[in-house]
Design a protein around this motif. Structure first.
Motif, PDB file in Angstrom:
ATOM      1  N   GLY A  44       3.587  -0.384  -0.668  1.00  0.00           N
ATOM      2  CA  GLY A  44       4.098  -0.240   0.694  1.00  0.00           C
ATOM      3  C   GLY A  44       4.539  -1.546   1.318  1.00  0.00           C
ATOM      4  N   GLU A  45       4.348  -2.656   0.591  1.00  0.00           N
ATOM      5  CA  GLU A  45       4.754  -3.967   1.103  1.00  0.00           C
ATOM      6  C   GLU A  45       5.926  -4.497   0.272  1.00  0.00           C
ATOM      7  OE1 GLU A  45       0.098  -5.218   1.896  1.00  0.00           O
ATOM      8  OE2 GLU A  45       1.527  -6.717   1.170  1.00  0.00           O
ATOM      9  N   ILE A  46       6.819  -5.193   0.926  1.00  0.00           N
ATOM     10  CA  ILE A  46       7.918  -5.834   0.202  1.00  0.00           C
ATOM     11  C   ILE A  46       7.401  -7.122  -0.406  1.00  0.00           C
ATOM     12  CG2 ILE A  46      10.191  -6.906   0.422  1.00  0.00           C
ATOM     13  CD1 ILE A  46      10.728  -5.030   2.773  1.00  0.00           C
ATOM     14  N   ARG A  47       7.531  -7.258  -1.733  1.00  0.00           N
ATOM     15  CA  ARG A  47       7.121  -8.475  -2.435  1.00  0.00           C
ATOM     16  C   ARG A  47       8.387  -9.218  -2.856  1.00  0.00           C
ATOM     17  NH1 ARG A  47       2.435  -9.851  -1.142  1.00  0.00           N
ATOM     18  NH2 ARG A  47       1.997 -10.929  -3.121  1.00  0.00           N
ATOM     19  N   THR A  48       8.519 -10.441  -2.391  1.00  0.00           N
ATOM     20  CA  THR A  48       9.696 -11.223  -2.727  1.00  0.00           C
ATOM     21  C   THR A  48       9.628 -11.680  -4.170  1.00  0.00           C
ATOM     22  OG1 THR A  48       8.714 -13.323  -2.085  1.00  0.00           O
ATOM     23  CG2 THR A  48       9.806 -12.031  -0.338  1.00  0.00           C
ATOM     24  N   GLN A  49      10.768 -12.133  -4.708  1.00  0.00           N
ATOM     25  CA  GLN A  49      10.793 -12.657  -6.068  1.00  0.00           C
ATOM     26  C   GLN A  49       9.818 -13.814  -6.208  1.00  0.00           C
ATOM     27  OE1 GLN A  49      14.550 -14.254  -7.276  1.00  0.00           O
ATOM     28  NE2 GLN A  49      13.745 -15.162  -9.148  1.00  0.00           N
ATOM     29  N   ALA A  50       9.790 -14.658  -5.190  1.00  0.00           N
ATOM     30  CA  ALA A  50       8.900 -15.824  -5.264  1.00  0.00           C
ATOM     31  C   ALA A  50       7.439 -15.398  -5.316  1.00  0.00           C
ATOM     32  CB  ALA A  50       9.144 -16.726  -4.057  1.00  0.00           C
ATOM     33  N   GLN A  51       7.064 -14.384  -4.551  1.00  0.00           N
ATOM     34  CA  GLN A  51       5.667 -13.920  -4.560  1.00  0.00           C
ATOM     35  C   GLN A  51       5.282 -13.316  -5.907  1.00  0.00           C
ATOM     36  OE1 GLN A  51       6.098 -11.368  -1.108  1.00  0.00           O
ATOM     37  NE2 GLN A  51       4.842 -12.747   0.159  1.00  0.00           N
ATOM     38  N   ILE A  52       6.197 -12.522  -6.462  1.00  0.00           N
ATOM     39  CA  ILE A  52       5.896 -11.900  -7.761  1.00  0.00           C
ATOM     40  C   ILE A  52       5.787 -12.967  -8.846  1.00  0.00           C
ATOM     41  CG2 ILE A  52       6.745 -10.299  -9.512  1.00  0.00           C
ATOM     42  CD1 ILE A  52       8.136  -8.751  -7.248  1.00  0.00           C
ATOM     43  N   VAL A  53       6.748 -13.890  -8.847  1.00  0.00           N
ATOM     44  CA  VAL A  53       6.734 -14.951  -9.865  1.00  0.00           C
ATOM     45  C   VAL A  53       5.476 -15.801  -9.742  1.00  0.00           C
ATOM     46  CG1 VAL A  53       7.886 -17.087 -10.577  1.00  0.00           C
ATOM     47  CG2 VAL A  53       9.230 -15.014 -10.146  1.00  0.00           C
ATOM     48  N   ALA A  54       5.054 -16.089  -8.503  1.00  0.00           N
ATOM     49  CA  ALA A  54       3.861 -16.919  -8.316  1.00  0.00           C
ATOM     50  C   ALA A  54       2.620 -16.258  -8.887  1.00  0.00           C
ATOM     51  CB  ALA A  54       3.673 -17.199  -6.823  1.00  0.00           C
ATOM     52  N   ALA A 163       1.777   6.838   4.670  1.00  0.00           N
ATOM     53  CA  ALA A 163       1.948   5.392   4.478  1.00  0.00           C
ATOM     54  C   ALA A 163       0.668   4.638   4.826  1.00  0.00           C
ATOM     55  CB  ALA A 163       3.106   4.895   5.339  1.00  0.00           C
ATOM     56  N   ILE A 164       0.005   5.047   5.894  1.00  0.00           N
ATOM     57  CA  ILE A 164      -1.254   4.404   6.282  1.00  0.00           C
ATOM     58  C   ILE A 164      -2.297   4.599   5.196  1.00  0.00           C
ATOM     59  CG2 ILE A 164      -3.167   4.524   7.925  1.00  0.00           C
ATOM     60  CD1 ILE A 164      -1.062   5.310  10.058  1.00  0.00           C
ATOM     61  N   LEU A 165      -2.370   5.812   4.668  1.00  0.00           N
ATOM     62  CA  LEU A 165      -3.358   6.114   3.632  1.00  0.00           C
ATOM     63  C   LEU A 165      -3.126   5.254   2.395  1.00  0.00           C
ATOM     64  CD1 LEU A 165      -5.642   8.214   3.752  1.00  0.00           C
ATOM     65  CD2 LEU A 165      -4.245   9.693   2.312  1.00  0.00           C
ATOM     66  N   SER A 166      -1.853   5.049   2.043  1.00  0.00           N
ATOM     67  CA  SER A 166      -1.559   4.292   0.827  1.00  0.00           C
ATOM     68  C   SER A 166      -1.806   2.799   1.011  1.00  0.00           C
ATOM     69  CB  SER A 166      -0.100   4.524   0.417  1.00  0.00           C
ATOM     70  OG  SER A 166       0.790   3.942   1.350  1.00  0.00           O
ATOM     71  N   ARG A 167      -1.798   2.325   2.255  1.00  0.00           N
ATOM     72  CA  ARG A 167      -1.902   0.885   2.485  1.00  0.00           C
ATOM     73  C   ARG A 167      -3.321   0.437   2.832  1.00  0.00           C
ATOM     74  NH1 ARG A 167       3.801  -0.524   5.636  1.00  0.00           N
ATOM     75  NH2 ARG A 167       5.063   0.911   4.394  1.00  0.00           N
ATOM     76  N   LEU A 168      -4.163   1.353   3.228  1.00  0.00           N
ATOM     77  CA  LEU A 168      -5.537   0.967   3.535  1.00  0.00           C
ATOM     78  C   LEU A 168      -6.225   0.503   2.250  1.00  0.00           C
ATOM     79  CD1 LEU A 168      -6.856   3.593   6.110  1.00  0.00           C
ATOM     80  CD2 LEU A 168      -6.586   1.142   6.444  1.00  0.00           C
ATOM     81  N   ASP A 169      -6.808  -0.653   2.306  1.00  0.00           N
ATOM     82  CA  ASP A 169      -7.414  -1.226   1.113  1.00  0.00           C
ATOM     83  C   ASP A 169      -8.800  -1.765   1.458  1.00  0.00           C
ATOM     84  OD1 ASP A 169      -7.714  -2.123  -1.462  1.00  0.00           O
ATOM     85  OD2 ASP A 169      -6.588  -3.983  -1.149  1.00  0.00           O
ATOM     86  N   ASP A 170      -9.647  -0.877   2.018  1.00  0.00           N
ATOM     87  CA  ASP A 170     -10.969  -1.336   2.438  1.00  0.00           C
ATOM     88  C   ASP A 170     -12.088  -0.654   1.662  1.00  0.00           C
ATOM     89  OD1 ASP A 170     -10.660   1.178   3.401  1.00  0.00           O
ATOM     90  OD2 ASP A 170     -10.969   0.659   5.528  1.00  0.00           O
ATOM     91  N   GLY A 171     -11.730  -0.092   0.469  1.00  0.00           N
ATOM     92  CA  GLY A 171     -12.749   0.497  -0.388  1.00  0.00           C
ATOM     93  C   GLY A 171     -13.288   1.826   0.083  1.00  0.00           C
ATOM     94  N   CYS A 172     -12.687   2.447   1.049  1.00  0.00           N
ATOM     95  CA  CYS A 172     -13.209   3.719   1.559  1.00  0.00           C
ATOM     96  C   CYS A 172     -12.617   4.891   0.789  1.00  0.00           C
ATOM     97  CB  CYS A 172     -12.933   3.854   3.044  1.00  0.00           C
ATOM     98  SG  CYS A 172     -11.207   4.182   3.430  1.00  0.00           S
ATOM     99  N   ARG A 173     -13.337   6.006   0.831  1.00  0.00           N
ATOM    100  CA  ARG A 173     -12.831   7.253   0.271  1.00  0.00           C
ATOM    101  C   ARG A 173     -11.798   7.838   1.243  1.00  0.00           C
ATOM    102  NH1 ARG A 173     -17.413  11.482  -0.712  1.00  0.00           N
ATOM    103  NH2 ARG A 173     -17.731  10.980   1.471  1.00  0.00           N
ATOM    104  N   LYS A 174     -10.712   8.397   0.683  1.00  0.00           N
ATOM    105  CA  LYS A 174      -9.637   8.939   1.520  1.00  0.00           C
ATOM    106  C   LYS A 174      -9.453  10.411   1.204  1.00  0.00           C
ATOM    107  CE  LYS A 174      -7.526   4.419   0.942  1.00  0.00           C
ATOM    108  NZ  LYS A 174      -6.485   3.649   0.246  1.00  0.00           N
ATOM    109  N   VAL A 175      -9.492  11.218   2.249  1.00  0.00           N
ATOM    110  CA  VAL A 175      -9.391  12.671   2.078  1.00  0.00           C
ATOM    111  C   VAL A 175      -8.302  13.199   3.009  1.00  0.00           C
ATOM    112  CG1 VAL A 175     -10.613  14.860   2.204  1.00  0.00           C
ATOM    113  CG2 VAL A 175     -11.837  12.791   1.497  1.00  0.00           C
ATOM    114  N   TRP A 176      -7.376  13.964   2.425  1.00  0.00           N
ATOM    115  CA  TRP A 176      -6.269  14.553   3.184  1.00  0.00           C
ATOM    116  C   TRP A 176      -6.551  16.036   3.384  1.00  0.00           C
ATOM    117  CZ3 TRP A 176      -1.594  12.253   4.845  1.00  0.00           C
ATOM    118  CH2 TRP A 176      -0.633  13.146   5.348  1.00  0.00           C
ATOM    119  N   ILE A 177      -6.585  16.485   4.626  1.00  0.00           N
ATOM    120  CA  ILE A 177      -6.824  17.899   4.931  1.00  0.00           C
ATOM    121  C   ILE A 177      -5.630  18.436   5.713  1.00  0.00           C
ATOM    122  CG2 ILE A 177      -8.323  19.540   6.120  1.00  0.00           C
ATOM    123  CD1 ILE A 177     -10.624  17.601   5.734  1.00  0.00           C
ATOM    124  N   ASP A 178      -4.912  19.364   5.092  1.00  0.00           N
ATOM    125  CA  ASP A 178      -3.722  19.950   5.718  1.00  0.00           C
ATOM    126  C   ASP A 178      -4.129  21.218   6.464  1.00  0.00           C
ATOM    127  OD1 ASP A 178      -1.294  20.912   6.451  1.00  0.00           O
ATOM    128  OD2 ASP A 178      -0.429  20.970   4.432  1.00  0.00           O
TER     129      ASP A 178
END
Length: 933
Positions: A44-54, A163-178
């Motif tokens: 979900g984040e744009i990674r520049t060429q420089a960031q990937i190469v680094a 998008a929020i669900l895919s970007r959260l990176d805090d080790g929590c369990r994620k559950v989607w209820i429609d």
């Protein structure tokens, strides 16, 4: 802890450097694996060429082509494609982004860690224009345990939640209820229990759920809560009260109103401005979404300069609603961009083909709005219907007037449910319905048979509002009136259309038209004013004595567009005479003044300054009974201006100077409305002309430029056009400043073209023909001039006919058609003698002399110059004297006189000698020589 990242059918284990698809290993090279880990861990984040190469090649120089090779290999391994990327997309000029939803779980052996359940549908391409919304909602989740994304149907709430669900990176369990597929609130706990694997036969289901949720940090997404909002609120509050590590992200068209809730209102995607260029159009998020869907639907599509305004229009008409834009782009399979833009007036019949896998209510635009509408209480449904009569923005008091007793509460309820949009404008709060919502609600209003009743309430509200604001509309500046009342115009138009329709109330329409006249004229909406006035008069003429005061005002207004329109010149005169008769019968001095003023303008425009002077004196006599002291000043301006057209420039300048000195100290009034033009600017126009004729050419042009600036500043279309047509263009041409004249003519043409001001636009064409001739194209000059001059004559606007005749005669003579040229000059001079309009006669005589010079007729040239000099000197027109003397000292005139041994006129007078007989008779007895006759 061993992390596992899951996306689509794939599972990535960075610690083991393994990628599997449905449990089977996918072979990847070492560098490709590093690139994938870099992108997935920053999904979900744009990674520049420089960031990937680094990260992949630390301390190593790598060419961009090398990175592209590895990305291409990754796409092939993932089954991705560039046209419709599901996993990796290239962001031109910026880098790469992993766009698929990613779930991060704990894969430590023997340990039950956070996991994802009820995984949401895969994202359909990139997310446009929502970066700020995603960041803001994530920041809210860090502060509180319940965040609700609200917004109208189809705006993209679920997409942002994914998008929020895919970007959260805090080790929590994620559950989607429609929740969209359940039809009763009591089933909310059951659906949640299924997602968490809790037995639904538990006596305390919610308690068991709370215990199951709280074993590890958990984020629960409750998607589509609006139809079970009360049950969802109770469920969330109960869970939050019984847990410590559970958070909720809800999507709903209205807030849950739960304890501790944080609300993020999702706005429609930004659309481009109406005048945006192609690059700016392409940058707008709404257009970016459209382009991506169009590219997918057509197998390739790029925005062109020709398509850019059409695509912008499509996105604007759909209010930036993501669902509507996706549906519209999907129709490109069967119709072109232009046809799609034209068809969106009936958006519900066009936008009917969504994705087969989409929710049923998201497969057509109507289904989406049906869903929202059916969730409303009956009173809220009626309120939404009633508000659909507004076009554009409306203030709270207008909404309450249309809604009636509980209007404020109903308006608040519809705002909460994302069916009414709140907009802040400076210190004023406005509301509006999105166009798609308004069209839907208006259809239901008509179907319910309530249109007449609601439109009647709107008409009475607008009538009271405009009548109450009447003094301000008359006296306020154009800019202030536009700022304060422009929002009224769209709803006013709709109400007038209804009032004069088959089922409308024509009397309300007539009264509303009169109340709106100062607004129409302040905003220079001539055509709309004329249509409403004509319909009103038709109704009142068919109902005699219903309201004579109203009819009088309408007849006064009926003639006003004739001041700028080339159609039906007799209509204006007849209307003003009718208004004057009614005003005299009613003893209404104000409207007698308006009618006489308009008749005076018509007389001047018809090249009849002698008649105009009589009307100006009649106006001045009426001002004695007027309570407005400014009318006396206007009454002095009219005869002074008329003297200029009679060729008495010095007397005209003195009268105008005196009038302006007195007018300066009077309180602001409504003369721009009552007498169509800004009176100070109009007086300065004629004063500038007088100064030019009297010899101060530079000062006159400087004053004209100042008046142009002032006319622009008050944003009054008629006054600006008047300055350009009566002063700026003709004086620049007469001063032989072709560059300045070209600038003024171009400005007049563009301004009048946009404002549909027929007469002034025709003037511009005639002025431009003089510039064409000065460039040596006499035939082109005639082609442009003659049809436009004929149009002015047929519509009764011949004030500048002498100027244009001089241009026409010069062009004819230069083409060798001397006799024809002399004939039109002589006829113009004869008309001037009959009407008293002698202001340009010296120039016509000078032009006649020039034609004679081309014919090598020394006597005729001498007679013409003699008449021109004597008339210019008698009028005090120093500028015209200079033009004659310049031609008399020119080589053409001198050489002819030397060859024919004819004494040059003017020299004997200077020495006190007698002029030859042909020169002495030239002005009085034109038949004695081949001069004017």
């Amino acid at each position: 802890m061993e992390d596992e990242f899951r996306f689509g059918p794939f599972s990535l284990r960075p610690d083991r450097r393994s990628l599997s698809r449905n449990g089977e290993a996918v072979p990847l090279g070492s560098r490709a694996m590093d690139v994938l880990i870099c992108l997935v861990t920053h999904a979900g984040e744009i990674r520049t060429q420089a960031q990937i190469v680094a990260q992949v090649w630390p301390d190593t120089h790598v060419e961009e082509a090398n990175l592209r090779v590895h990305v291409s290999g990754l796409r092939k391994a993932l089954g991705d494609n560039r046209a419709n990327p599901g996993f990796i997309t290239n962001v031109p000029g910026r880098g790469y982004m992993f766009v698929a939803p990613v779930t991060r779980v704990d894969a430590t052996p023997g340990r039950t860690g956070p996991e994802a359940r009820g995984v949401p549908p895969a994202a359909q391409g990139r997310l446009f224009g929502r970066e700020d919304a995603v960041r803001a909602a994530m920041a809210q989740l860090a502060k509180g345990r319940l965040v609700t994304l609200t917004g109208p149907g189809g705006v993209g709430k679920s997409a942002v939640a994914r998008a929020i669900l895919s970007r959260l990176d805090d080790g929590c369990r994620k559950v989607w209820i429609d929740l969209s597929e359940i039809d009763a609130g009591e089933r909310v706990p059951t659906v949640a229990a299924t997602a968490f694997g809790v037995a639904t036969r538990s006596r305390d289901l919610v308690g068991a759920l709370a215990q199951a949720m709280d074993d590890v940090p958990t984020l629960v997404v409750l998607d589509s809560c609006e139809h079970v909002v009360e049950a969802a609120t109770l469920f969330v509050e109960t869970i939050l009260a019984g847990t410590a590590s559970v958070r909720f992200l809800a999507t709903s068209r209205e807030p849950l109103r739960a304890c501790g809730e944080r609300i993020h209102r999702l706005q429609p995607l930004t659309t481009p401005a109406a005048d945006a260029g192609t690059a700016e159009v392409a940058h707008a998020p709404a257009v970016q979404l459209f382009l991506e869907r169009a590219d997918a639907a057509l197998g390739g599509y790029e925005l062109s300069d020709a398509d850019a305004p059409l695509v912008a229009l499509i996105c604007q008409r759909l209010d930036g609603i993501a669902l509507a834009i996706e549906l519209a782009a999907g129709r490109l399979e069967t119709m072109g961009i232009a046809a799609l833009a034209a068809s969106l007036s009936d958006s519900f019949s066009v936008l009917t083909r969504g994705r087969r896998t989409a929710l049923a209510r998201h497969q057509t635009l109507r289904a989406t709005l049906d869903w929202s509408y059916m969730l409303l209480e009956p009173a809220e449904q009626r309120a939404l219907q009633a508000l659909s009569v507004f076009r554009g923005r409306f203030p709270a008091e207008a909404a309450e007037a249309v809604l009636g007793g509980d209007g404020a509460e109903l308006l608040a309820a519809l705002i909460a449910k994302s069916l009414v949009v709140l907009e802040a404008d400076r210190s004023v709060t406005f509301y509006r319905l999105l166009d798609t919502t308004r069209i839907y609600a208006f259809e239901t209003l008509e179907g319910a048979g309530e249109l007449e009743a609601v439109m009647g309430r709107l008409g009475r509200h607008l009538l009271g509002h405009l009548e109450g604001a009447g003094p301000y509309l008359y006296s306020g500046t154009t800019e202030d009136v536009a700022t304060g009342f422009a929002h009224v115009v769209p709803s006013l138009r709709a109400c007038l259309d209804w009032a004069f329709g088959e089922t409308g109330d024509s009397l309300i329409g007539a009264r509303l038209t009169v109340a709106a006249l100062p607004l129409f004229f302040k905003l220079s909406l001539c055509d709309e004013s004329l249509a409403a006035v004509t319909a009103s008069i038709h109704f009142l003429d068919a109902n005699p004595d219903l309201d004579e005061t109203l009819r009088m005002k309408l007849y006064t207004a009926l003639g006003w567009p004739q001041l700028v329109s080339a159609d039906e010149p007799e209509r204006g005169v007849a209307a003003w005479h009718a208004s004057a008769r009614i005003a005299e019968r009613l003893g209404d001095v104000d409207h007698q003044l308006r009618a006489v003023w308009a008749l005076w303008v018509d007389a001047v425009n018809r090249g009849e300054p002698g008649q105009g002077l009589m009307l100006a004196e009649r106006f001045a006599g009426l001002t004695a009974a007027s309570p407005d002291p400014a009318d006396v000043c206007v009454g002095r301006r009219m005869p002074a201006a008329t003297l200029h057209w009679l060729g008495r420039h010095e007397a005209a300048a003195a009268g105008l100077t005196e009038m302006l000195a007195d007018y300066e100290y009077l309180p602001a009034g409504g003369h721009t409305i009552r007498f169509y033009f800004d009176q100070k600017i109009t007086a300065h126009i004629i004063l500038s002309r007088c100064r030019w004729f009297l010899g101060d050419e530079a000062g006159a042009l400087e004053a004209v430029e100042a008046k142009l600036t002032q006319a622009r500043s008050i944003r009054h279309t008629a006054s600006l056009s008047n300055v350009l047509a009566e002063a700026a263009c003709p004086l620049a041409l007469a001063s032989d400043d072709d560059a300045l004249a070209a600038r003024y003519v171009a400005l007049l043409k563009e301004h009048t073209r946009l404002a549909s001001l027929d007469v002034w636009h025709t003037y511009a064409e005639c002025f431009e023909s003089e510039l064409v001739q000065r460039q040596g194209d006499s035939a082109g000059c005639l082609r442009q001039l003659r049809p436009n001059l004929d149009q002015l004559r047929s519509s009764g606007f011949i004030l500048f006919e002498p100027v244009f005749v001089a241009t026409e005669a010069r062009a004819l003579s230069r083409l060798g058609r001397h006799a024809e040229a002399l004939g039109i000059v002589d006829r113009a001079l004869a008309r001037g003698r009959r009407s008293g309009g002698s202001w340009w006669a010296p120039e016509l005589y000078r032009e006649r002399a020039g034609i004679c010079l081309r014919m090598s007729d020394a006597a005729g040239a001498a007679a013409g110059f003699d008449a021109a000099l004597r008339m210019a000197r008698a009028a005090g027109a120093t500028a015209l004297v200079r033009r004659v003397e310049r031609d008399m000292t020119g080589p053409a005139f001198t050489s002819i006189y030397k060859s024919q041994l004819v004494p040059r006129p003017g020299r004997r007078q200077a020495r006190g000698e007698q002029e030859p007989p042909h020169a002495a008779r030239s002005a009085d007895t034109p038949s004695d020589h081949p001069g004017p006759g």
